[in-house]
Design a protein around this motif. Structure first.
Motif, PDB file in Angstrom:
ATOM      1  N   LYS A 197     -33.874  14.517  29.113  1.00 40.78           N
ATOM      2  CA  LYS A 197     -33.407  15.917  29.515  1.00 40.78           C
ATOM      3  C   LYS A 197     -32.583  16.141  30.482  1.00 40.78           C
ATOM      4  O   LYS A 197     -31.938  16.913  30.571  1.00 40.78           O
ATOM      5  CB  LYS A 197     -34.971  16.502  29.854  1.00 40.78           C
ATOM      6  CG  LYS A 197     -36.078  16.630  28.817  1.00 40.78           C
ATOM      7  CD  LYS A 197     -37.387  17.341  29.355  1.00 40.78           C
ATOM      8  CE  LYS A 197     -38.295  17.486  28.295  1.00 40.78           C
ATOM      9  NZ  LYS A 197     -39.557  18.001  28.825  1.00 40.78           N
ATOM     10  N   SER A 198     -32.465  15.173  31.609  1.00 37.58           N
ATOM     11  CA  SER A 198     -31.754  15.261  32.678  1.00 37.58           C
ATOM     12  C   SER A 198     -30.222  14.785  31.929  1.00 37.58           C
ATOM     13  O   SER A 198     -29.465  15.579  32.563  1.00 37.58           O
ATOM     14  CB  SER A 198     -31.868  14.025  33.531  1.00 37.58           C
ATOM     15  OG  SER A 198     -31.287  14.047  34.517  1.00 37.58           O
ATOM     16  N   ARG A 200     -29.374  15.370  29.000  1.00 39.73           N
ATOM     17  CA  ARG A 200     -28.843  16.639  28.253  1.00 39.73           C
ATOM     18  C   ARG A 200     -28.428  17.717  29.193  1.00 39.73           C
ATOM     19  O   ARG A 200     -27.398  18.363  29.091  1.00 39.73           O
ATOM     20  CB  ARG A 200     -29.912  17.245  27.374  1.00 39.73           C
ATOM     21  CG  ARG A 200     -30.083  16.292  25.997  1.00 39.73           C
ATOM     22  CD  ARG A 200     -30.994  16.964  25.055  1.00 39.73           C
ATOM     23  NE  ARG A 200     -32.136  17.291  25.456  1.00 39.73           N
ATOM     24  CZ  ARG A 200     -33.536  16.334  25.437  1.00 39.73           C
ATOM     25  NH1 ARG A 200     -33.258  15.341  24.735  1.00 39.73           N
ATOM     26  NH2 ARG A 200     -34.505  16.566  25.795  1.00 39.73           N
ATOM     27  N   ARG A 201     -29.314  17.914  30.279  1.00 39.65           N
ATOM     28  CA  ARG A 201     -28.823  18.957  31.358  1.00 39.65           C
ATOM     29  C   ARG A 201     -27.480  18.660  31.877  1.00 39.65           C
ATOM     30  O   ARG A 201     -26.654  19.591  32.137  1.00 39.65           O
ATOM     31  CB  ARG A 201     -29.916  18.989  32.256  1.00 39.65           C
ATOM     32  CG  ARG A 201     -29.696  20.258  33.232  1.00 39.65           C
ATOM     33  CD  ARG A 201     -30.886  20.599  34.138  1.00 39.65           C
ATOM     34  NE  ARG A 201     -31.630  19.345  34.724  1.00 39.65           N
ATOM     35  CZ  ARG A 201     -32.700  18.546  34.416  1.00 39.65           C
ATOM     36  NH1 ARG A 201     -33.327  19.024  33.428  1.00 39.65           N
ATOM     37  NH2 ARG A 201     -32.922  17.591  35.378  1.00 39.65           N
ATOM     38  N   THR A 202     -27.168  17.365  32.470  1.00 37.66           N
ATOM     39  CA  THR A 202     -26.020  17.031  32.958  1.00 37.66           C
ATOM     40  C   THR A 202     -24.907  17.145  31.821  1.00 37.66           C
ATOM     41  O   THR A 202     -23.830  17.787  32.171  1.00 37.66           O
ATOM     42  CB  THR A 202     -25.917  15.501  33.219  1.00 37.66           C
ATOM     43  OG1 THR A 202     -27.163  15.358  34.056  1.00 37.66           O
ATOM     44  CG2 THR A 202     -24.532  15.046  34.003  1.00 37.66           C
ATOM     45  N   ILE A 205     -24.181  20.885  31.745  1.00 36.43           N
ATOM     46  CA  ILE A 205     -23.423  21.390  32.825  1.00 36.43           C
ATOM     47  C   ILE A 205     -22.009  20.946  32.923  1.00 36.43           C
ATOM     48  O   ILE A 205     -21.021  21.862  33.079  1.00 36.43           O
ATOM     49  CB  ILE A 205     -24.127  20.856  34.239  1.00 36.43           C
ATOM     50  CG1 ILE A 205     -25.596  21.542  34.492  1.00 36.43           C
ATOM     51  CG2 ILE A 205     -23.344  21.037  35.428  1.00 36.43           C
ATOM     52  CD1 ILE A 205     -26.308  20.929  35.351  1.00 36.43           C
TER      53      ILE A 205
END
Length: 461
Positions: A197-198, A200-202, A205
């Motif tokens: 998830k991190s 994918r979030r990065t 962004i």
């Protein structure tokens, strides 16, 4: 691909490639660090479980120590007492102690009552591991850990289990206890899911930052390209119109020169020879003088034609070089205006033919400006090289320019002005400098090394 598209591609593609590489590297580095952290976390959890198993085993051995040490190998009463103690030592919902003899017979198993009294030496787990046989082997070695799959009492499903087995050699018993690892693996899986998830979030962004940045660069490049193209088109139109105007002015000048000079001289020649012809036919004594006057007029016409040809393209520039052409230009200027011109070749690198032509035209235009505007009494032309870069300076002692607008509006020979001279230098990526005050004007043309030819002219004495 058109030039503007190539420029746009050169501006966008490196940015896209850089952002992609940075994103990939950042993602890879984050994933690597997170995987390393998760692996370290998992190892620490397993070590904690191992320590916990060792402590529990020592606790059980301490509980049965007095009974075991006082009993002999066949003391059934002591064995029964130890069974009861170990059965009562269960902990938690899935924590218990189990006992098998070295032959694989189950002696104590609080959570699975069907196992005591039966032989399980050949029992294998879903992975093919001989669970009881391996635990007994660890006990015979003096105690050790063994991981396998076993049914979890609280859920009734197979789960990974880590057990520590110790031996009661006097009775040929193996005593052990274990902990289930599904909670460890569940925490690891949760950590990995959080990692994904991190990442994918990065990525989102970075994408939200990079895509607008690329679009901004793209729009900026397109705007600059279109703006520069409009400016270039405007300059090209002005330059084209100026060339056309210059050509028309030059044609008008040549027409005036031909009409007022050459044409009039040729008409005079015709009349002189007509007169001489009539005198010859009449037998007049002064016929020779009429012919001589016609010859003189013809020589004047030839001289006018030569001067026009020299102004258009001096052959001396091609045949004898720049120094000789400038010396001839200065001599003609001095004869016509009475202003002395000194040409000083101080030793310079050889230039390309087109660069020689540019310097000659600049000198020609500068001398015309001196004649029309400067009110000078002398002119000095110097040519030299500095670190392989050719320089030409034309200086006079005239009244100079009092304002920049005077210099900008000053026209040189044939209607070509200061801007044309600057464009001649700009073609070779050179610089044209003007220093002017009330004591005179100095015009300096500075060429780069790229304008040099491969050979050098002889040094001036």
């Amino acid at each position: 691909m058109q030039l503007r598209h190539q420029i746009l591609a050169l501006a966008i593609l490196p940015l896209v490639l850089t952002i992609t590489l940075i994103t990939a590297f950042t993602t890879w580095q984050s994933s690597t660090l997170a995987e390393s952290s998760i692996s370290t976390f998992e190892r620490n959890m397993l070590r904690a479980k191992e320590t916990e198993l060792l402590n529990l085993t020592n606790l059980a051995l301490s509980a049965i120590k007095d009974v075991y040490e006082k009993a002999d190998a066949n003391d059934e009463s002591a064995k029964e007492q130890v069974k009861q103690i170990l059965t009562s030592l269960d902990y938690g919902q899935d924590g218990y102690f189990f006992v098998y003899d070295y032959d694989g017979n189950s002696i104590v198993h609080p959570r699975q009552s069907f196992r005591p009294g039966r032989n399980w030496l050949a029992l294998v787990d879903p992975d093919g591991d001989q669970v009881i046989a391996n635990l007994i082997a660890k006990a015979k070695e003096g105690g050790g850990l063994h991981q396998y799959k076993w049914e979890k009492p609280s859920s009734g499903v197979m789960a990974d289990k880590l057990s520590f087995a110790a031996g009661l050699d006097k009775w040929h018993w193996m005593i052990g206890t274990g902990v289930y690892l599904d909670d460890v693996f569940a925490q690891t899986a949760t950590a990995k899911a959080d990692l994904k998830k991190s990442i994918r979030r990065t990525f989102v962004i970075v994408t939200l930052i990079s895509v607008p940045s690329v679009l901004l660069v793209f729009v900026t490049c397109m705007w600059i390209t279109f703006h520069e193209r409009r400016m270039a088109d405007g300059k090209l139109k002005l330059l084209t119109q100026r060339i056309i105007d210059t050509q028309e002015e030059e044609r008008a000048r040549l027409a005036r020169e031909l009409h007022d000079g050459v044409s009039q001289n040729l008409v005079g020649v015709r009349y002189s020879f007509d007169l001489a012809s009539r005198k010859v036919k009449a037998g007049a004594a002064d016929a020779d003088a009429a012919i001589d006057r016609g010859i003189d007029a013809l020589n004047d016409a030839i001289k006018e034609v030569r001067e026009l040809s020299h102004e258009l393209r001096p052959r001396m520039l091609d045949d004898l070089g720049l120094t000789a052409a400038l010396t001839s230009l200065g001599s003609h200027f001095e004869q016509r205006t009475g202003i002395p011109v000194s040409v000083e070749p101080l030793g310079y690198d050889s230039l390309k033919p087109e660069a020689n032509t540019a310097l000659y035209r600049i000198a020609q235009e500068a001398l015309a400006n001196v004649e029309r505007h400067a009110s000078a009494s002398r002119v000095r032309i110097r040519i030299w090289s500095t670190k392989g870069r050719v320089r030409m300076a034309i200086s006079d002692n005239g009244n100079g320019f009092t304002k920049k607008t005077d210099a900008a509006s000053a026209n040189y020979s044939g209607g070509l002005g200061l801007r044309n001279m600057q464009e001649r230098m700009a073609h070779f990526r050179g610089i044209l400098l003007i220093q002017t005050d009330e004591s005179g004007t100095t015009l300096t043309a500075m060429f780069p090394k790229s304008a040099n030819a491969t050979t050098k002219p002889p040094k001036a004495a």
